[in-house]
Write a protein that holds these residues in place. Sequence first.
Motif, PDB file in Angstrom:
ATOM      1  N   ILE A   1     -83.580 -12.379   1.524  1.00 24.70           N
ATOM      2  CA  ILE A   1     -82.912 -11.122   1.440  1.00 24.70           C
ATOM      3  C   ILE A   1     -83.231 -10.360   0.178  1.00 24.70           C
ATOM      4  CG2 ILE A   1     -80.326 -10.231   1.025  1.00 24.70           C
ATOM      5  CD1 ILE A   1     -79.264 -12.382   2.481  1.00 24.70           C
TER       6      ILE A   1
ATOM      7  N   GLU B   1     -82.111 -13.671  12.402  1.00 23.41           N
ATOM      8  CA  GLU B   1     -82.981 -13.107  11.304  1.00 23.41           C
ATOM      9  C   GLU B   1     -83.036 -14.351  10.373  1.00 23.41           C
ATOM     10  OE1 GLU B   1     -83.711  -9.975   7.688  1.00 23.41           O
ATOM     11  OE2 GLU B   1     -82.252  -9.524   9.363  1.00 23.41           O
TER      12      GLU B   1
ATOM     13  N   VAL C   1     -83.071 -15.647   6.817  1.00 23.54           N
ATOM     14  CA  VAL C   1     -82.655 -15.338   5.715  1.00 23.54           C
ATOM     15  C   VAL C   1     -82.906 -16.183   4.338  1.00 23.54           C
ATOM     16  CG1 VAL C   1     -81.211 -13.513   6.742  1.00 23.54           C
ATOM     17  CG2 VAL C   1     -80.395 -15.689   5.730  1.00 23.54           C
TER      18      VAL C   1
ATOM     19  N   LYS D   1     -72.686 -11.661   6.457  1.00 26.75           N
ATOM     20  CA  LYS D   1     -71.467 -11.146   7.296  1.00 26.75           C
ATOM     21  C   LYS D   1     -70.388 -11.245   6.442  1.00 26.75           C
ATOM     22  CE  LYS D   1     -73.251 -11.754  11.953  1.00 26.75           C
ATOM     23  NZ  LYS D   1     -73.006 -12.118  13.270  1.00 26.75           N
TER      24      LYS D   1
ATOM     25  N   TYR E   1     -80.007 -18.555   9.292  1.00 21.05           N
ATOM     26  CA  TYR E   1     -80.403 -17.524  10.096  1.00 21.05           C
ATOM     27  C   TYR E   1     -79.173 -16.643  10.245  1.00 21.05           C
ATOM     28  CZ  TYR E   1     -84.532 -19.900  11.667  1.00 21.05           C
ATOM     29  OH  TYR E   1     -85.797 -20.548  11.597  1.00 21.05           O
ATOM     30  N   VAL E   2     -79.186 -15.393  10.179  1.00 22.37           N
ATOM     31  CA  VAL E   2     -77.972 -14.318  10.495  1.00 22.37           C
ATOM     32  C   VAL E   2     -78.446 -13.460  11.550  1.00 22.37           C
ATOM     33  CG1 VAL E   2     -76.465 -12.806   9.555  1.00 22.37           C
ATOM     34  CG2 VAL E   2     -77.092 -14.736   8.124  1.00 22.37           C
ATOM     35  N   ASN E   3     -77.789 -13.574  12.855  1.00 23.06           N
ATOM     36  CA  ASN E   3     -78.173 -12.671  13.869  1.00 23.06           C
ATOM     37  C   ASN E   3     -79.666 -12.993  14.226  1.00 23.06           C
ATOM     38  OD1 ASN E   3     -75.748 -11.608  13.905  1.00 23.06           O
ATOM     39  ND2 ASN E   3     -76.257  -9.561  13.310  1.00 23.06           N
TER      40      ASN E   3
ATOM     41  N   THR F   1     -77.431  -5.490   3.783  1.00 25.83           N
ATOM     42  CA  THR F   1     -77.922  -6.886   3.870  1.00 25.83           C
ATOM     43  C   THR F   1     -77.676  -7.710   4.873  1.00 25.83           C
ATOM     44  OG1 THR F   1     -78.644  -8.681   1.948  1.00 25.83           O
ATOM     45  CG2 THR F   1     -76.231  -7.989   2.330  1.00 25.83           C
ATOM     46  N   PRO F   2     -78.549  -8.603   5.619  1.00 23.16           N
ATOM     47  CA  PRO F   2     -77.954  -9.386   6.605  1.00 23.16           C
ATOM     48  C   PRO F   2     -77.300 -10.680   6.409  1.00 23.16           C
ATOM     49  CG  PRO F   2     -80.440  -9.979   5.888  1.00 23.16           C
ATOM     50  CD  PRO F   2     -79.818  -9.000   5.066  1.00 23.16           C
TER      51      PRO F   2
ATOM     52  N   GLY G   1     -81.171 -11.364  18.467  1.00 23.58           N
ATOM     53  CA  GLY G   1     -80.196 -11.816  17.591  1.00 23.58           C
ATOM     54  C   GLY G   1     -79.070 -12.496  18.102  1.00 23.58           C
TER      55      GLY G   1
ATOM     56  N   ASP H   1     -75.916 -16.991  14.162  1.00 21.41           N
ATOM     57  CA  ASP H   1     -75.767 -17.284  13.138  1.00 21.41           C
ATOM     58  C   ASP H   1     -75.808 -18.921  12.715  1.00 21.41           C
ATOM     59  OD1 ASP H   1     -75.367 -14.855  12.614  1.00 21.41           O
ATOM     60  OD2 ASP H   1     -73.135 -14.846  13.429  1.00 21.41           O
TER      61      ASP H   1
END
Length: 540
Positions: A328, A318, A320, A103, A314-316, A100-101, A25, A298
């Motif tokens: 998501i 992942e 998305v 922030k 991408y978040v961490n 949810t991914p 991540g 991120d």
Amino acid sequence: MKLQGNIVDIQNKRIYKGEIYIESGKIKSIIEKDHNVNHYILPGFVDAHIHIESSMLVPSEFARLAVTHGTIATVSDPHEIANVLGIEGVEFMIENGKQTPFKFNFGAPSCVPATAFESAGAVIDSDDIKKLLENPDIKYLAEMMNYPGVLFGDEEVMKKIAWAKYYNKPVDGHAPGLRGNEISKYINAGISTDHECFTYEEGLEKLQKGMKVLIREGSAAKNFEALIDLLPEHFENMMFCSDDKHPDDLIISHINKLCARAVTKGIDVFKVLQVACVNPVKHYNLDVGLLQEGDFADCIIVEDMYDFKTLQTYVNGELVYDNGESLIKPVPFEILNNFNCDKKKISDFRFESSAKQIRVIEALEGQLVTNELREDALIENKNIISNIEKDILKMSVVNRYENQQPAIAFIKNFGLHEGAIASSVGHDSHNIIAVGASDEAICRAVNLIIENEGGICAVSNYKEEVVPLPVAGIMSDKDGDTIGKHYAKLDNLAKELGSKLNAPYMTLSFMALLVIPSLKLSDKGLFNGTNFKFTSLEYN
């Protein structure tokens, strides 16, 4: 995992070909390396001030749409749901967002209720603020709308600010039109930001006095054109935000559009991206990556540095969002609400008077502020009624938390020639607010909202259309695409009824927002937001 592309290094103001290696991540390494990939990799966009509730979507559904535009984080003030459900509402937003991914960074709502001149569903006092700020999920004290309370040293207001300082968390501001010694006093109390500047001069003064100024472009309130020329010189102390964004708008664009508009004006792209990506992270101490080694992964991949069309988000680390598809997943949740009033009668919306002239609220396109007008009253059977020819329409705010007599006012620029529109999204207490061409139509619209225990609606002489909002009376339990399309249909119906406003429902929702001058209507009566006192509808 490896990403290749033109890497946008905002901090060092350079773009170079390279590879980003992501592990667990986070960004393990960034290597400058030649390749044939033409897209750009940059940090994700951050909306620096938004009320998620205004999208009519719960956080998990908001996230599904936001990532399609490269937004990876928000600075979110949950005071809309807090005014309905108190701390329970804030906790709902935090917990739903965590599923949810994406922030979400929530604040502690500082003004619940926003003023003492309206009926809300809850109260959050300084002891509650302390409890909220202790929570690491709460990043800041949300906008201090009660600026008169700051200026006059109100004990409860100052206690709330003191707790934010104690926990070393920023305090957001809300000071429309405040200048001179008053804004200096407001800033010196510890207020760090403002998103309510009307003019270049106001924004400049606040920047010079040490405030961070937010350029806001929401569905109703827009100050991009007024403030954007400040950005080239003051880019280190500015941010982009939506404040309030309706679902149909969120489907189309988000912070990416503000970046594109700024670059089109010839503003240096690195300055624009610092405002859109970096400054909110630094100011609010967010756990959001900025495309540096060791950061959370991120980031977004965009087609070019002009339109910022997002290809992947991408978040961490992942993925998305991928080329047209939000990855998501929907999140199940329990519906919470607070609705407790009976249906109304047409006679409840009468305003008996013999006054020849009345005070009229003038709604302004793209603004939350209003003007006060003096107009002739149209009286029928001792009742002041809507004057369709002059576009002076009756408006009502109905307490949804208990049975009370509806408050009545008159408003110009909604343009309805028949029917009525109504909503239980009425900032900030979220009582029912309606405007219409006749008492009968207003009553029908209000009762449609009551029957659904929340929603937005339009009624004509021949049909009724409603978007139910069962979550606190301000959010849907449906997905973003469904609610966005349904809302767009309702918006079109309001315009078929004659409204010329760009966002009639968003504008309507702010006509009970007493902390924005000059004339507004609460469930307790007509209110002058300049001197913070109730005023009479009638001129004697």
